[in-house]
Design a protein around this motif. Structure first.
Motif, short mmCIF file in Angstrom:
data_model
loop_
_atom_site.label_atom_id
_atom_site.label_comp_id
_atom_site.label_asym_id
_atom_site.label_seq_id
_atom_site.Cartn_x
_atom_site.Cartn_y
_atom_site.Cartn_z
N ASP A 173 126.76 24.31 59.83
CA ASP A 173 126.05 25.40 60.49
C ASP A 173 125.15 24.94 61.64
OD1 ASP A 173 124.26 24.07 58.89
OD2 ASP A 173 123.25 25.87 58.14
N ARG A 174 125.18 23.65 61.94
CA ARG A 174 124.40 23.12 63.06
C ARG A 174 125.03 21.82 63.54
NH1 ARG A 174 119.29 20.19 60.17
NH2 ARG A 174 120.04 20.30 58.03
N GLN A 175 124.61 21.38 64.69
CA GLN A 175 125.12 20.12 65.22
C GLN A 175 124.67 18.94 64.38
OE1 GLN A 175 124.32 20.95 69.76
NE2 GLN A 175 125.33 18.98 69.49
N PRO A 190 122.16 15.18 60.44
CA PRO A 190 122.09 16.53 61.00
C PRO A 190 121.12 16.53 62.17
CG PRO A 190 121.64 16.51 58.62
CD PRO A 190 121.59 15.09 59.09
N ASP A 209 116.44 22.65 68.00
CA ASP A 209 117.45 23.54 68.57
C ASP A 209 117.83 23.16 70.00
OD1 ASP A 209 115.11 24.15 69.84
OD2 ASP A 209 115.09 26.28 69.32
#
Length: 290
Positions: free
Chosen positions: A95-97, A122, A126
């Motif tokens: 769900d994230r870079q 992770p 942002d």
């Protein structure tokens, strides 16, 4: 932050059995005699991960092999590293870079056995700087533009673990009220940032410094050039005078995890920012497969 240790195999050796071991938090992972942490005698790559997919993997593996050759390290077993990188990327949230730091060292002195590991992380934050931009300062790298031909033993163009100078440069940038650095040659040409490639726009032309002046070939820069070509923009690797930083229509630092970050100020001088092209560039970088 998962850590994976590799049982490093020679290039071409079969890798059908598992050669990757996930290490639990708090478990010792590295011998202090290893020449990587002890002397910086090793190479590494940082690979961006989006949705569990390691980006630009072919380009990173090619650059890892190039760096290893420059240090007279054994040629990496591409099949083994490709499998290990894919498995490590799958350990990250989708769900994230995220990012992978892959490391190959000479190992313990006299052992003849290289050491390899991967750290999966992770992304934090942002990446607001993709919108707000950053301030940079120019710092003399202490090399002339012919360093790669004149002094190849300085390992220009190799992504080694010896990053003390790069980290010192970033600290100097912060002392000067900036976020990052653009290294320049002693004879007045743009090189690279400590952890990024420099990209410039002049009208409908996208330019990056030539790698034969002693800098790393950028993996994300290759993706930016493909994006530019798809938009009908020209692309060029060139000798870039330091003065061009102030006359360019837009400037970016580009890396595998941060992607394309626009530059707003160079040495306290405000420069032009192309926000529309920045957004399109980052959308393309996030969507790339390889």
């Amino acid at each position: 932050m998962p850590v994976f240790m590799l049982d490093v195999r020679p290039a071409g050796a079969p890798t059908s059995e598992s050669t990757l071991r996930r290490v639990e938090a708090g478990v010792p992972t590295l011998d202090v005699r290893d020449l990587g942490p002890a002397r910086g005698d090793g190479v590494f790559e940082t690979i961006g991960v989006v949705g569990g997919h390691p980006q630009a993997l072919d380009a990173h593996l090619k650059r890892l092999a190039h760096s290893a050759a420059l240090l007279d390290l054994p040629e990496p077993n591409e099949e083994q590293w490709r499998h290990a990188i894919t498995e490590a990327a799958a350990s990250l949230p989708t769900d994230r870079q995220g990012g992978l730091k892959i490391v190959l060292t000479r190992g313990i002195e006299g052992s003849g056995q290289p050491t390899g590991w991967i750290v999966a992380s992770p992304a934090e934050g942002d990446f607001a700087e993709r919108e707000t931009g950053i301030r940079v300062v120019t710092l003399d790298r202490g090399y002339t533009s012919d360093v790669a031909q004149r002094a190849p033993w300085l390992l220009p163009g190799a992504k080694t673990l010896s990053y003390a100078v790069n980290m010192a440069a970033l600290r100097e940038a912060r002392r000067r009220g900036a976020s990052d650095v653009i290294f320049v040659t002693s004879d007045g040409y743009v090189m690279e940032a400590p952890t990024s490639t420099v990209i410039l726009r002049f009208g409908d032309r996208i330019v990056t410094p030539r790698t034969d002046i002693g800098i790393l070939p950028g993996t994300s820069q290759l993706s930016v050039f493909k994006f530019a070509a798809d938009r009908g923009l020209g692309t060029e690797e060139a000798l870039v005078p330091t003065s061009d930083l102030l006359r360019a229509d837009a400037l970016w630092l580009v890396s595998s995890v941060r992607l394309a970050t626009p530059i707003t100020h160079v040495d306290d001088t405000e420069v032009s920012v192309d926000r529309e092209l920045t957004r399109a560039m980052n959308e393309a970088l996030l969507a790339r497969e390889n």
